[in-house]
Design an enzyme around this catalytic site. Structure first.
Site, PDB file in Angstrom:
ATOM      1  N   LYS A 179     -29.006 159.426 -29.367  1.00  0.00           N
ATOM      2  CA  LYS A 179     -28.233 159.389 -30.621  1.00  0.00           C
ATOM      3  C   LYS A 179     -26.794 159.800 -30.344  1.00  0.00           C
ATOM      4  O   LYS A 179     -26.489 160.333 -29.263  1.00  0.00           O
ATOM      5  CB  LYS A 179     -28.880 160.348 -31.619  1.00  0.00           C
ATOM      6  CG  LYS A 179     -28.872 161.790 -31.107  1.00  0.00           C
ATOM      7  CD  LYS A 179     -29.830 162.666 -31.876  1.00  0.00           C
ATOM      8  CE  LYS A 179     -29.718 164.101 -31.359  1.00  0.00           C
ATOM      9  NZ  LYS A 179     -30.825 164.941 -31.804  1.00  0.00           N
TER      10      LYS A 179
ATOM     11  N   TYR B 236       3.580 174.882 -27.507  1.00  0.00           N
ATOM     12  CA  TYR B 236       3.657 175.153 -28.943  1.00  0.00           C
ATOM     13  C   TYR B 236       3.348 176.616 -29.230  1.00  0.00           C
ATOM     14  O   TYR B 236       2.431 177.194 -28.642  1.00  0.00           O
ATOM     15  CB  TYR B 236       2.649 174.290 -29.698  1.00  0.00           C
ATOM     16  CG  TYR B 236       3.045 172.849 -29.809  1.00  0.00           C
ATOM     17  CD1 TYR B 236       4.191 172.470 -30.513  1.00  0.00           C
ATOM     18  CD2 TYR B 236       2.277 171.866 -29.220  1.00  0.00           C
ATOM     19  CE1 TYR B 236       4.548 171.136 -30.628  1.00  0.00           C
ATOM     20  CE2 TYR B 236       2.621 170.526 -29.327  1.00  0.00           C
ATOM     21  CZ  TYR B 236       3.759 170.175 -30.030  1.00  0.00           C
ATOM     22  OH  TYR B 236       4.106 168.857 -30.132  1.00  0.00           O
TER      23      TYR B 236
HETATM   24  C1  LIG Z   1     -31.421 165.615 -30.875  1.00  0.00           C
HETATM   25  C2  LIG Z   1     -32.880 165.873 -30.910  1.00  0.00           C
HETATM   26  C3  LIG Z   1     -33.576 166.266 -29.744  1.00  0.00           C
HETATM   27  C4  LIG Z   1     -32.876 166.531 -28.423  1.00  0.00           C
HETATM   28  O1  LIG Z   1     -32.307 167.814 -28.428  1.00  0.00           O
HETATM   29  P1  LIG Z   1     -31.599 168.409 -27.128  1.00  0.00           P
HETATM   30  O2  LIG Z   1     -31.366 169.819 -27.481  1.00  0.00           O
HETATM   31  O3  LIG Z   1     -30.328 167.658 -26.960  1.00  0.00           O
HETATM   32  O4  LIG Z   1     -32.528 168.190 -26.000  1.00  0.00           O
HETATM   33  C5  LIG Z   1     -34.948 166.390 -29.832  1.00  0.00           C
HETATM   34  N1  LIG Z   1     -35.606 166.180 -30.999  1.00  0.00           N
HETATM   35  C6  LIG Z   1     -34.961 165.836 -32.139  1.00  0.00           C
HETATM   36  C7  LIG Z   1     -35.738 165.628 -33.385  1.00  0.00           C
HETATM   37  C8  LIG Z   1     -33.588 165.684 -32.129  1.00  0.00           C
HETATM   38  O5  LIG Z   1     -32.967 165.342 -33.257  1.00  0.00           O
END
Ligand SMILES: *Cc1c(COP(=O)(O)O)cnc(C)c1O
Length: 364
Positions: free
Chosen positions: A35, A258
């Protein structure tokens, strides 16, 4: 010379990390979480490199899933938050997107749409064991599970998943509570179960079940505080690099950048690096945050600008224009940058901007 902000992405390290995860959870199949544009590494490029070695990809929306089908990804894709409207159920059935059901409204949609589905759906039910985000509460979960298990348009058996809130803190009491609730709920139920994100893969061996869901660890970043990816055997997939675009000698009493936040207490060499917060580098980096110039660690000084940042070259007075600079990745753990910027590594990798040129190494 053109502006040279590159994210170099290592196919070899990605596959290496997957192998490390498989060694940690040898009995489990894998939903690779890609994702958010593959955690900033590129949705499609990451998927193409993993497709033959994982059982599914995990995405947040049907748009991400369809983008994967458009580049020819054939394996099941799991919609981790399920469908956001009824019409997505038909698309999911056609495209073999596995659908997570986490609330009653989604079940109502399934009820209403069932006669329209040309193929059976593959479904997961998500239960809330303590994360307090998505999922059926335990008192509603049994009925919801029964509904899916008896549904003529749903492949049987249905999977059951939940999510840890504190897997990165192994001693947190919530872990055991969640474990107890989940194991009680699944005890008499068939079908695949899934409970572990990256942190839990490394800390909760007893909860691996049939399917694990690694995200951040695939990219070589540690899911655990105070531990670097390399300490877990992981290797960074992304190296963010650029060049030194100017070297200057400034006088005692000069201020840098800055807000004139850094004052030179002696005459000193300063490097200007061709990358800034407009490329996704955290603007919160404090003085002293390390960068690698030609492999030599040098401390950032002054505020991060949009396109540039400045570095103290007293460690490396022979540095010259065009020298390669690594901001994180190979030789400089992202976890260390996260500490110096008070951001999480998750934030940092997903925030690299598109004006950085992304290049994957072709293969192993
Ligand atoms: C994003 C997600 C993961 C992965 O999590 P990480 O900490 O990046 O390994 C696993 N399960 C769900 C439901 C998620 O949304």
């Amino acid at each position: 010379m053109s502006r040279a902000a590159f994210a170099i992405l290592s196919t070899e390290n990605l596959l290496h990390n997957l192998a490390i995860i498989k060694k940690r959870a040898p009995g489990s199949s894998i939903i690779a979480m890609i994702k958010a544009n593959g955690y900033g590494h590129g949705l499609r490029s990451t998927a193409l490199r993993l497709e033959n070695q994982v059982q599914s990809f995990g995405v947040a929306s049907i748009d991400e899933a369809l983008a994967l089908r458009r580049v020819g990804i054939k394996i099941p894709i799991t919609l981790m938050e399920g469908v956001f409207e009824p019409s997505e159920l038909l698309i999911a059935a056609c495209e073999n997107f596995h659908v997570v059901f986490h609330e009653q409204m989604q079940l109502n949609w399934l009820k209403a749409q069932a006669s329209l589905l040309p193929l059976k759906l593959t479904a997961w039910i998500k239960i809330d064991t303590g994360m307090g985000r998505l999922g059926f509460m335990l008192d509603e979960a049994a009925d919801a599970y029964k509904f899916l298990m008896n549904h003529g348009q749903v492949n049987q058996p249905v999977g059951i998943m939940s999510h840890f809130a504190c897997a990165d803190e192994p001693d947190h009491q919530l872990n055991q509570q969640q474990h107890d609730l989940f194991s009680r709920f699944v005890a008499d139920k068939e079908g695949p179960k899934s409970f572990c994100n990256s942190a839990a893969i490394f800390t909760r061996t007893a909860d691996h079940y049939q399917v694990v869901r690694p995200g951040i660890s695939l990219y070589g970043v540690s899911p655990l505080p105070a531990v670097n990816g390399v300490d877990l055997g992981l290797r960074p997939v992304m190296t963010l690099q650029t060049r030194l675009m100017a070297v200057r000698r400034v006088q005692q009493g000069s201020t840098i950048g800055y807000g004139a936040s850094f004052t030179c207490l002696e005459p000193m060499p300063i490097g200007v690096i061709a990358l800034g917060y407009g490329d996704g580098y955290p603007r919160t980096a404090r003085d002293g945050t390390p960068v690698l110039i030609n492999g030599v660690r040098c401390p950032l000084i002054g505020r991060i600008s949009m396109d540039m940042m400045t570095v103290d070259l007293r460690n490396f007075p022979t540095a010259k224009v065009n020298d390669p600079v690594v901001l994180w990745g190979d030789g400089l753990p992202l976890e260390e940058i996260a500490l110096c910027t008070q951001q999480s590594p998750y934030d940092i990798v997903t925030a690299v901007q598109s004006r950085v040129k992304f290049h994957w190494t072709l293969s192993v």
